[in-house]
Design an enzyme around this catalytic site. Structure first.
Site, short mmCIF file in Angstrom:
data_model
loop_
_atom_site.label_atom_id
_atom_site.label_comp_id
_atom_site.label_asym_id
_atom_site.label_seq_id
_atom_site.Cartn_x
_atom_site.Cartn_y
_atom_site.Cartn_z
CG ASP A 88 -87.42 60.50 49.59
OD1 ASP A 88 -86.92 59.33 49.71
OD2 ASP A 88 -88.19 61.32 50.00
CG ASP A 110 -90.54 53.56 45.79
OD1 ASP A 110 -91.26 52.58 45.57
OD2 ASP A 110 -91.16 54.57 45.94
N GLY A 187 -98.92 61.77 52.45
CA GLY A 187 -99.98 62.62 52.85
C GLY A 187 -100.96 63.15 51.61
CG HIS A 219 -90.46 57.36 53.38
ND1 HIS A 219 -90.20 57.50 52.55
CD2 HIS A 219 -89.56 56.55 53.99
CE1 HIS A 219 -89.02 57.60 52.01
NE2 HIS A 219 -88.61 56.74 53.05
N GLY A 220 -94.08 59.44 55.04
CA GLY A 220 -95.56 59.70 55.22
C GLY A 220 -95.71 60.48 56.35
NE ARG A 244 -97.26 70.03 51.02
CZ ARG A 244 -98.47 69.57 50.21
NH1 ARG A 244 -99.40 70.59 50.53
NH2 ARG A 244 -98.55 68.54 49.77
ZN LIG Z 1 -91.56 58.63 51.01
#
Ligand SMILES: [Zn+2]
Length: 292
Positions: A88, A110, A187, A219-220, A244
């Site tokens: 990731d 990314d 987050g 994502h997020g 998490r």
């Molecule tokens: Zn991510």
């Protein structure tokens, strides 16, 4: 897993994600950091007959090393259900170079630290080299803010994904899966949460523009209600990253028992509790249980 198919259909992550897309369910991409995390995802997936993806950050390549990725791929691929191993948020080109030599089934590139042209060049260079290794590629277009454990916090300005540029980006880079930026953040969310900040009309347009051949990745998700995950699935999200959320119970167990029980008990029981968090999502939210 069919081995006779041609790349990218021969790739384990590609098969898992496209089967989910066709079957109308989502697959969890579970970020893990240790052996307990690897074993918990496998245990949960086997117990509820769900496909799954085990995800690492580049941090693991450097801390535990490529041998640990090899171990994770070995145990994941020997599971009785389809499980792939994914990297990731590969932010640095030198990490991508190393990742292509590791046992990953797929890599998320990314390019959010680069400008648009540099980002396209970076993603394309990884896509081109990944083909020879049989690895598939997920990429982010735009920029999500925030950070999570093992990742640097991105404090550059957020860039939302433009639907037309998304289609062009997929064409130019050849990327297999797309992670759009539509108001989602790594987050925690600002006041009002995802309910307030997600631009679902934008997500819908992105989904239409890239089509079913390039499944979308969410994502997020920390924190995110089960209902909002399902809203995202209704708007084209096929892979849903989890970090998490699924291991809160595991952290609590370790905190309460670390000094009280033997390490063998701590790990065995820790994996059991961790896997229950993973399994709950597979059964109640992703609807991937029973699909493998
Ligand atoms: Zn991510």
């Amino acid at each position: 897993m069919s081995s006779s198919a041609e790349y990218p259909a021969s790739n384990r992550t590609w098969q898992i994600i496209h089967n989910a897309r066709k079957g109308g369910y989502a697959v969890g991409g579970f970020c893990v950091y240790n052996t307990e995390g690897v074993l918990a995802v496998i245990k949960a997936a086997e117990r509820c007959r769900s496909p799954a993806m085990i995800q690492f950050f580049p941090w693991t390549m450097h801390f535990q090393g490529p041998e640990f990725i090899r171990y994770a791929a070995d145990v994941a691929h020997k599971a009785s259900v389809p499980i792939s191993v994914h990297l990731d948020h590969c932010l640095k080109p030198e990490d991508a170079d190393q990742a292509l030599e590791c046992a990953f089934d797929s890599i998320m590139v990314d390019g959010s630290l680069f400008d648009e042209a540099e980002s396209i060049a970076y993603v394309k260079s990884v896509v081109d080299r990944a083909k020879a290794k049989g690895i598939t590629i997920e990429a982010e277009l735009g920029r999500m803010e925030g950070g999570e454990d093992g990742l640097p916090t991105i404090d550059l300005e957020t860039v939302w994904t433009d639907p037309e540029k998304a289609a062009q980006f997929v064409k130019e880079t050849g990327v297999h899966f797309l992670a759009p930026s539509f108001g989602n953040v790594h987050g925690p969310y600002p006041p009002g949460g995802a309910e307030k900040h997600w631009q679902l009309d934008r997500l819908e347009k992105i989904h239409k523009a890239v089509g079913d051949e390039t499944p979308l990745v969410l994502h997020g998700t920390h924190p995110l209600s089960d209902k909002m995950v399902q809203v995202a699935m209704d708007h084209g999200m096929v892979k849903v990253n989890q970090n998490r959320n699924v291991r809160n119970g595991y952290h609590q167990y370790v905190e309460e028992n670390a000094a009280k029980v033997e390490l063998t008990t701590l790990q065995t029981q820790g994996v059991e509790i961790y896997s229950q968090g993973v399994e709950r999502l597979m059964v109640e939210v992703f609807k991937s249980a029973g699909k493998a």
